[in-house]
Design a protein around this motif. Structure first.
Motif, short mmCIF file in Angstrom:
data_model
loop_
_atom_site.label_atom_id
_atom_site.label_comp_id
_atom_site.label_asym_id
_atom_site.label_seq_id
_atom_site.Cartn_x
_atom_site.Cartn_y
_atom_site.Cartn_z
N THR A 15 0.80 -1.23 -0.14
CA THR A 15 -0.09 -0.08 0.01
C THR A 15 0.82 1.19 -0.04
N ILE A 16 1.95 1.28 0.79
CA ILE A 16 2.88 2.36 0.67
C ILE A 16 3.38 2.66 -0.61
N THR A 22 1.42 6.81 -6.73
CA THR A 22 0.43 7.94 -7.14
C THR A 22 1.01 9.28 -6.97
N ARG A 23 2.09 9.56 -6.05
CA ARG A 23 2.56 10.62 -5.83
C ARG A 23 3.36 11.12 -6.87
N ALA A 37 -6.08 9.59 -4.38
CA ALA A 37 -5.63 8.10 -4.13
C ALA A 37 -4.39 7.87 -3.08
N GLY A 38 -3.70 8.97 -2.94
CA GLY A 38 -2.49 8.93 -2.08
C GLY A 38 -3.25 8.92 -0.66
N ARG A 91 10.79 14.68 4.58
CA ARG A 91 10.11 13.94 3.65
C ARG A 91 9.13 13.03 4.54
N MET A 92 9.50 12.49 5.49
CA MET A 92 9.05 11.49 6.45
C MET A 92 8.00 12.02 6.93
N GLY A 93 8.36 13.42 7.70
CA GLY A 93 7.29 14.17 8.48
C GLY A 93 6.00 14.61 7.60
N GLY A 94 6.46 14.88 6.21
CA GLY A 94 5.27 15.38 5.30
C GLY A 94 4.42 14.22 4.69
N LEU A 95 5.10 13.00 4.73
CA LEU A 95 4.35 11.92 4.28
C LEU A 95 3.44 11.43 5.51
#
Length: 134
Positions: A15-16, A22-23, A37-38, A91-95
């Motif tokens: 799923t990740i 999709t991004r 979708a994301g 990056r991780m924080g935004g995701l």
């Protein structure tokens, strides 16, 4: 009846990957898929991770946990202290945390949780049928 943690972790990883795709390919996807979708997949991933962690919990309880977690993350986007803004800039924080509150995200989360719960229910029903047949 319990879920296979390995199976659900593998589903979460898939799923990740799908969500990141999709991004990455947002420009070539239809607008609705690229835009939503994301978020749908993010909530499905939350469901799958909770299902793996609490592998004996009923589908409804896992769905409720995923919904509460997703809502908390979305509401946290209304908070803009410098420290959390700095975390979101990574990056991780935004995701994980996202950037800004959107009502449409809540609808996407509901859809993602519903899809993951339906998948979970189907997998559990199939496993139960196999056990009964044996």
């Amino acid at each position: 009846m319990h879920r296979s943690r390995v199976r659900y972790l593998l589903l979460a990883i898939a799923t990740i990957v799908a969500g990141l795709a999709t991004r990455a390919f947002r420009g070539v996807l239809p607008d609705a898929i690229g835009a939503y979708a994301g978020d749908v997949l993010w909530a499905a991933m939350v469901y799958l991770l909770i299902a793996a962690a609490w592998n004996r919990a009923p589908v409804q309880r896992v769905a409720a946990g995923a919904a509460i977690f997703s809502l908390a993350i979305e509401l946290s986007q209304l908070y803009h202290a410098p420290w959390i803004t700095a975390v979101r800039q990574t990056r991780m924080g935004g995701l994980v945390l996202g950037f800004g509150f959107l009502w449409s995200d809540l609808a996407c989360y509901a859809a993602g949780i519903a899809l993951a719960a339906a998948l979970d229910h189907g997998l559990r029903s199939r496993s139960a049928a196999r056990i009964q047949a044996a």
